[in-house]
Scaffold this motif. Sequence first.
Motif, PDB file in Angstrom:
ATOM      1  N   HIS A 332      52.826  62.964  53.426  1.00 35.14           N
ATOM      2  CA  HIS A 332      52.266  63.939  52.756  1.00 35.14           C
ATOM      3  C   HIS A 332      51.544  62.994  51.459  1.00 35.14           C
ATOM      4  N   GLY A 333      50.375  63.276  51.157  1.00 36.61           N
ATOM      5  CA  GLY A 333      49.837  62.699  50.112  1.00 36.61           C
ATOM      6  C   GLY A 333      48.926  61.451  50.415  1.00 36.61           C
ATOM      7  N   TYR A 334      48.832  61.078  51.445  1.00 39.49           N
ATOM      8  CA  TYR A 334      47.872  59.999  52.006  1.00 39.49           C
ATOM      9  C   TYR A 334      46.527  60.541  52.007  1.00 39.49           C
ATOM     10  N   SER A 335      45.581  59.503  51.665  1.00 39.60           N
ATOM     11  CA  SER A 335      44.040  59.792  51.521  1.00 39.60           C
ATOM     12  C   SER A 335      43.528  58.499  52.311  1.00 39.60           C
ATOM     13  N   GLU A 336      42.356  58.749  52.882  1.00 38.95           N
ATOM     14  CA  GLU A 336      41.486  57.517  53.501  1.00 38.95           C
ATOM     15  C   GLU A 336      41.101  56.878  52.239  1.00 38.95           C
ATOM     16  N   ALA A 337      40.723  57.279  50.857  1.00 32.09           N
ATOM     17  CA  ALA A 337      40.425  56.764  49.804  1.00 32.09           C
ATOM     18  C   ALA A 337      41.708  55.617  49.453  1.00 32.09           C
ATOM     19  N   LEU A 338      42.800  56.245  49.625  1.00 27.85           N
ATOM     20  CA  LEU A 338      43.881  55.224  49.014  1.00 27.85           C
ATOM     21  C   LEU A 338      44.055  54.318  50.135  1.00 27.85           C
ATOM     22  N   GLY A 339      44.004  54.588  51.617  1.00 26.11           N
ATOM     23  CA  GLY A 339      43.985  53.331  52.181  1.00 26.11           C
ATOM     24  C   GLY A 339      42.790  52.436  52.293  1.00 26.11           C
ATOM     25  N   LYS A 340      41.734  52.595  51.857  1.00 24.60           N
ATOM     26  CA  LYS A 340      40.855  51.381  51.797  1.00 24.60           C
ATOM     27  C   LYS A 340      41.353  50.346  50.904  1.00 24.60           C
ATOM     28  N   ARG A 341      41.099  48.909  51.444  1.00 15.73           N
ATOM     29  CA  ARG A 341      41.633  47.812  50.970  1.00 15.73           C
ATOM     30  C   ARG A 341      40.625  47.450  50.182  1.00 15.73           C
ATOM     31  N   VAL A 342      41.124  46.638  49.039  1.00 15.47           N
ATOM     32  CA  VAL A 342      40.271  45.630  48.311  1.00 15.47           C
ATOM     33  C   VAL A 342      39.746  44.649  49.314  1.00 15.47           C
ATOM     34  N   PRO A 343      38.415  44.175  49.290  1.00 16.00           N
ATOM     35  CA  PRO A 343      37.856  43.346  50.167  1.00 16.00           C
ATOM     36  C   PRO A 343      38.327  42.076  49.947  1.00 16.00           C
ATOM     37  N   TYR A 344      38.539  41.219  51.168  1.00 16.82           N
ATOM     38  CA  TYR A 344      39.082  39.755  51.122  1.00 16.82           C
ATOM     39  C   TYR A 344      37.638  39.007  50.543  1.00 16.82           C
ATOM     40  N   ASP A 345      37.992  38.149  49.336  1.00 18.48           N
ATOM     41  CA  ASP A 345      37.007  37.504  48.672  1.00 18.48           C
ATOM     42  C   ASP A 345      37.548  36.267  48.115  1.00 18.48           C
ATOM     43  N   LEU A 346      37.321  35.011  48.539  1.00 16.16           N
ATOM     44  CA  LEU A 346      38.113  33.986  48.316  1.00 16.16           C
ATOM     45  C   LEU A 346      37.234  33.164  46.970  1.00 16.16           C
ATOM     46  N   VAL A 347      35.901  33.723  46.935  1.00 16.97           N
ATOM     47  CA  VAL A 347      35.207  33.403  45.771  1.00 16.97           C
ATOM     48  C   VAL A 347      35.606  34.001  44.475  1.00 16.97           C
ATOM     49  N   LYS A 348      35.731  35.233  44.527  1.00 14.03           N
ATOM     50  CA  LYS A 348      36.060  36.270  43.680  1.00 14.03           C
ATOM     51  C   LYS A 348      37.467  35.582  43.190  1.00 14.03           C
ATOM     52  N   ALA A 349      38.535  35.608  43.965  1.00 13.56           N
ATOM     53  CA  ALA A 349      39.899  35.251  43.723  1.00 13.56           C
ATOM     54  C   ALA A 349      39.910  34.030  43.093  1.00 13.56           C
ATOM     55  N   ARG A 350      39.211  32.947  43.368  1.00 14.05           N
ATOM     56  CA  ARG A 350      39.294  31.605  42.545  1.00 14.05           C
ATOM     57  C   ARG A 350      38.725  31.669  41.315  1.00 14.05           C
ATOM     58  N   ALA A 351      37.823  32.647  41.127  1.00 14.93           N
ATOM     59  CA  ALA A 351      37.101  33.086  39.751  1.00 14.93           C
ATOM     60  C   ALA A 351      38.120  33.647  38.818  1.00 14.93           C
ATOM     61  N   LEU A 352      38.881  34.511  39.491  1.00 14.89           N
ATOM     62  CA  LEU A 352      39.866  35.535  38.501  1.00 14.89           C
ATOM     63  C   LEU A 352      41.016  34.324  38.202  1.00 14.89           C
ATOM     64  N   LEU A 353      41.371  33.524  38.896  1.00 14.01           N
ATOM     65  CA  LEU A 353      42.471  32.714  38.632  1.00 14.01           C
ATOM     66  C   LEU A 353      42.007  31.834  37.519  1.00 14.01           C
ATOM     67  N   LYS A 354      40.663  31.182  37.702  1.00 14.71           N
ATOM     68  CA  LYS A 354      40.281  30.396  36.644  1.00 14.71           C
ATOM     69  C   LYS A 354      40.101  31.097  35.178  1.00 14.71           C
ATOM     70  N   GLU A 355      39.691  32.336  35.210  1.00 14.91           N
ATOM     71  CA  GLU A 355      39.516  33.214  34.356  1.00 14.91           C
ATOM     72  C   GLU A 355      40.821  33.274  33.470  1.00 14.91           C
ATOM     73  N   ALA A 356      42.001  33.452  34.158  1.00 13.58           N
ATOM     74  CA  ALA A 356      43.286  33.638  33.593  1.00 13.58           C
ATOM     75  C   ALA A 356      43.763  32.441  33.234  1.00 13.58           C
ATOM     76  N   GLY A 357      43.170  31.335  33.568  1.00 18.50           N
ATOM     77  CA  GLY A 357      43.915  29.962  33.284  1.00 18.50           C
ATOM     78  C   GLY A 357      44.553  29.085  34.123  1.00 18.50           C
ATOM     79  N   TYR A 358      44.394  29.580  35.315  1.00 19.54           N
ATOM     80  CA  TYR A 358      45.170  29.106  36.497  1.00 19.54           C
ATOM     81  C   TYR A 358      44.405  28.581  37.499  1.00 19.54           C
ATOM     82  N   ASP A 359      43.525  27.485  37.356  1.00 20.48           N
ATOM     83  CA  ASP A 359      42.838  26.951  38.343  1.00 20.48           C
ATOM     84  C   ASP A 359      43.428  25.594  38.856  1.00 20.48           C
TER      85      ASP A 359
END
Length: 523
Positions: A332-359
């Motif tokens: 009880h409390g589940y919804s399809e919106a909650l179940g939707k995953r953030v997309p797999y994205d290596l380019v975005k992931a690398r950019a986030l790490l670099k931005e955070a200072g962990y390249d």
Amino acid sequence: MRRPLLVAAIAAALLLPSLGTAKTFKWTSQGDILTLDPHSQNEGLNIAANLWVYDPLLNYNDKFEVIPGLATSWEQINPSLWRFKLRAGVKFHDGSAFTADDVVFSIKRAMAPSSQFKSYVAGISDVTAIDPLTVEISTAGPNPVLLRQLPSLGIMSKAWSEKNNAALPQDFNKKEESFAARHAMGTGPYMLKSREVDIKTVYVENPNWWGKPTKQGNVTEIVYTPIKQNATRTAALLSGEVDFVLDPAAQDIDRLRSQVKVLDGNENRTIYIAMDVKSPELKYSNIKGKNPLTDVRVREALYRAIDIETIKKAVMRGMSLPTGAMISPQVHGYSEALGKRVPYDLVKARALLKEAGYDNNLEFTIDCPNNRYINDEAICQAVVAMWAKIGVKTKLNAMPRATFFPKVANGDTSIYLFGWGVPTFDAYYTLESLIRSKATGAAGAFNYGGYSNPKVDALIDAVKTEIDDAKRTAMIQEAFTIHAQEFGTIPLHDQVIPWAMKKNIDIKHQPNNRPVIERIIIN
């Protein structure tokens, strides 16, 4: 005339399961029962085994509707007070009488600091014996899920516990030993016969069980043998050494389907990765003086770097349901919106790490059980390889669950794989235990990573007592949404659990992954 009637009666009897014949049920899974103390370790297999011995006040039927257990009836006297009438004539396995004092003792015992069952007494402020067969439970405001908390809470004998110096639950996380951890004595359908840790545990039918007149199954003896290796569990079933495998290996399912009976079902358990988001310095990391996981960009990068469809296909062999939620669709409390995953994205992931200072300069250790969840170590191996693609070097530290649970509970971890089922089938159980800030009682009891958000806490506290279902559901979903936006954890998938068994076993698959032995028929 008598002979044809006798022949017909015999023939009819042969068509029915022999409920009066002794039947031994031999079964296995990859890990042993952790403790026989019913209030010590809140873990699925452990709870299932302890409920064979210790009856709860209330039970679930096959549709997970609440039905009587040791309590025959209940009523809500006012929004914060429930009255339970107890079953008369019930005896503990030692022949002593079950009374209201045992209920009061057991509920208060589950509230003790060393108990991991605080989630099942959350919201309870007091419990009182009105007379030998009447108990009143007071709650801190309305509790919309109280009745669903009670089916997992076994009732102990106050006299037996005190006699054996077991008035308090075993502190499993501190590796404490106690009499109740290796001995058991309840009112339930089965009695403990022998216990050999990591080897074999045997239970026999309780001939005086109050539920025996209406017992649906015919199992009179239970033999549980843990078998860690996947191939060995499969071989044991195919050779007839065991009757039932709770967690057959995903790679063996097709072969098993052709030779034995396999029942498929989705478990209401979510597998996820939790992170230490609180400590000023991350343990087991090359980064000193600070904690990279406190940065939401790092957490998002780790999430986006996980190719969940590859894990589903290559590791789980299709036996998983990828999710972005911390609860499964049955809850009880589940919804399809909650179940939707953030997309797999290596380019975005690398950019986030670099931005955070962990390249390409972040290293840490991930802790993982290797005998608790389906392909748990293999999942961690896959994640380690995926994080390497974004320049994160991860060391895998896999271990048996008996070692793993105390390690993470004591905060001796940087990041870890965990699984969470919802025996109440209500999202509050997850919110209070995993996501709320650590406080007293059940609040944050399993929030080992230290996630904290005051707004989320306020929503969870409101959910605890809200009786308007629409308002309550909206608050549940808002709390989960905020947590997801902050990448408080990394959900992976809901487990799909096939049960494998001999063809003569008649059992109903349970979404809480607990075989109800007293309902099993061996033909």
